[in-house]
Design an enzyme around this catalytic site. Structure first.
Site, PDB file in Angstrom:
ATOM      1  N   ASP A  91       0.499 -19.225  82.592  1.00 40.16           N
ATOM      2  CA  ASP A  91      -1.384 -19.931  83.358  1.00 40.16           C
ATOM      3  C   ASP A  91      -2.572 -19.056  83.268  1.00 40.16           C
ATOM      4  O   ASP A  91      -3.077 -17.863  83.879  1.00 40.16           O
ATOM      5  CB  ASP A  91      -0.768 -20.404  85.101  1.00 40.16           C
ATOM      6  CG  ASP A  91      -1.884 -21.226  85.901  1.00 40.16           C
ATOM      7  OD1 ASP A  91      -3.007 -21.555  85.306  1.00 40.16           O
ATOM      8  OD2 ASP A  91      -1.782 -21.631  86.896  1.00 40.16           O
ATOM      9  N   ALA A  92      -3.247 -18.981  82.278  1.00 39.76           N
ATOM     10  CA  ALA A  92      -4.051 -18.254  81.625  1.00 39.76           C
ATOM     11  C   ALA A  92      -5.092 -18.422  82.393  1.00 39.76           C
ATOM     12  O   ALA A  92      -6.303 -17.933  82.446  1.00 39.76           O
ATOM     13  CB  ALA A  92      -4.054 -17.636  80.693  1.00 39.76           C
ATOM     14  N   LYS A  93      -5.632 -19.673  82.326  1.00 46.88           N
ATOM     15  CA  LYS A  93      -7.513 -20.836  81.893  1.00 46.88           C
ATOM     16  C   LYS A  93      -7.913 -19.802  80.831  1.00 46.88           C
ATOM     17  O   LYS A  93      -8.990 -20.099  81.288  1.00 46.88           O
ATOM     18  CB  LYS A  93      -7.183 -20.849  83.912  1.00 46.88           C
ATOM     19  CG  LYS A  93      -6.898 -20.880  84.809  1.00 46.88           C
ATOM     20  CD  LYS A  93      -7.198 -21.074  85.759  1.00 46.88           C
ATOM     21  CE  LYS A  93      -6.075 -22.155  87.245  1.00 46.88           C
ATOM     22  NZ  LYS A  93      -4.842 -21.389  86.727  1.00 46.88           N
ATOM     23  N   ARG A  94      -7.803 -19.612  79.972  1.00 47.28           N
ATOM     24  CA  ARG A  94      -8.155 -19.068  78.937  1.00 47.28           C
ATOM     25  C   ARG A  94      -9.456 -20.047  78.334  1.00 47.28           C
ATOM     26  O   ARG A  94      -9.514 -21.154  77.759  1.00 47.28           O
ATOM     27  CB  ARG A  94      -7.713 -18.311  77.953  1.00 47.28           C
ATOM     28  CG  ARG A  94      -6.640 -17.427  77.979  1.00 47.28           C
ATOM     29  CD  ARG A  94      -6.843 -16.421  79.511  1.00 47.28           C
ATOM     30  NE  ARG A  94      -6.347 -14.971  79.091  1.00 47.28           N
ATOM     31  CZ  ARG A  94      -6.165 -14.517  79.718  1.00 47.28           C
ATOM     32  NH1 ARG A  94      -7.422 -14.645  80.654  1.00 47.28           N
ATOM     33  NH2 ARG A  94      -5.421 -13.231  79.527  1.00 47.28           N
ATOM     34  N   THR A 115      -2.371 -22.414  79.424  1.00 44.43           N
ATOM     35  CA  THR A 115      -3.502 -23.454  80.306  1.00 44.43           C
ATOM     36  C   THR A 115      -5.109 -22.447  79.714  1.00 44.43           C
ATOM     37  O   THR A 115      -5.052 -21.979  79.395  1.00 44.43           O
ATOM     38  CB  THR A 115      -3.545 -23.393  82.067  1.00 44.43           C
ATOM     39  OG1 THR A 115      -3.545 -22.362  82.322  1.00 44.43           O
ATOM     40  CG2 THR A 115      -2.085 -23.849  81.702  1.00 44.43           C
TER      41      THR A 115
END
Length: 264
Positions: A91-94, A115
């Site tokens: 879950d890095a939301k890059r 993510t």
């Protein structure tokens, strides 16, 4: 095989859609691991040992690993989870462009899914989307109250921003590797998004500490039985304060699995 084919096999093997969020807050680690060489890895290993029979996936949040020892702990965690047969979603939301996006996508050399933030558009996500065997979960409707500041805004054609994101993600799903992050705190939105994109699996956070709707998460989060319902603190710190803290996490994962399976 694609990530979602692998995930479907894992879901069937353990009869579970539970995603266990591995967010080892250093301030909450039990005394038994604080003096280890890599405390976060020592903690995660015990959690994985206790929960892997109930986990469809693990979801470490990159925020808890962004220092030298943290990255070492994350690498060890990914490899150990794989050794147990469990896929790992970071879950890095890059979200960025050019060579920066390509560098961010290198996380997928180790992890199975990630993510991403769609705010910069398709070209920013292309290095992730191009990895046909990896899962790419696009932030769509998040479970925090402030998400409405942008996500609920109506655009010119009457759609909300989160509806636009869902429609775009469906168009980006040329290789069958796209999912959506859709929170469980507003069941009506889960339902409407499932109607909008019937074939895209959801990662549904917010079931657990955030009090999301478990029934809606299962009914609308799964596409042909495939999807993930995540709990982080509600599982990994369920045994906090006890000498049997890992056992507490295992029991919490088992309870959530049973709770969700009532609605599958």
């Amino acid at each position: 095989m694609t990530f979602f084919a692998d995930l479907a096999a894992r879901i069937e093997a353990v009869d579970s859609v539970v995603s266990v969020g591995l967010d080892p807050d250093p301030a909450r680690l039990p005394p038994a691991v604080r003096d280890a060489d890599l405390p976060r890895w020592a903690f995660n290993r015990r959690i994985i040992d206790a929960t892997h029979e109930h986990a469809a996936a693990y979801k470490p949040n990159a925020a808890f690993y962004e220092d030298p020892d943290g990255w070492r702990a994350l690498i060890e965690t990914v490899e150990y989870a794989h050794g147990k047969g469990v896929p790992v979603l970071v879950d890095a939301k890059r979200g960025d462009i050019g060579n920066t996006a390509r560098q961010y996508a290198s996380l997928l050399d180790r992890a199975d899914a990630i993510t991403v933030n769609p705010y910069l558009g398709q070209d920013a996500l292309q290095p992730f989307l191009a990895r046909a065997d990896k899962g790419v979960f696009v932030l769509c409707r998040t479970s925090n109250s402030g998400g409405a500041d942008i996500q609920d805004r109506a655009i010119e054609d009457g759609r909300t921003v989160y509806e636009l994101v869902a429609d775009l993600a469906a168009g980006w799903n040329e290789q069958g590797n796209v999912g959506l992050v859709v929170g469980a705190t507003v069941p009506e939105e889960l339902e409407s998004l499932r109607e909008r994109v019937p074939d895209i699996p959801f990662l549904v956070p917010g079931v657990g500490a955030q009090g999301g709707d478990a029934e809606a998460a299962v009914e609308y989060g799964l596409a042909d039985g495939v999807g993930l319902v995540n709990s982080s603190r509600g599982i990994i710190f369920a045994g906090e304060g006890s000498e049997r803290w890992a056992h507490g996490a295992g029991d919490a994962a088992k309870r959530l699995k049973r709770r969700l399976n009532q609605f599958r």
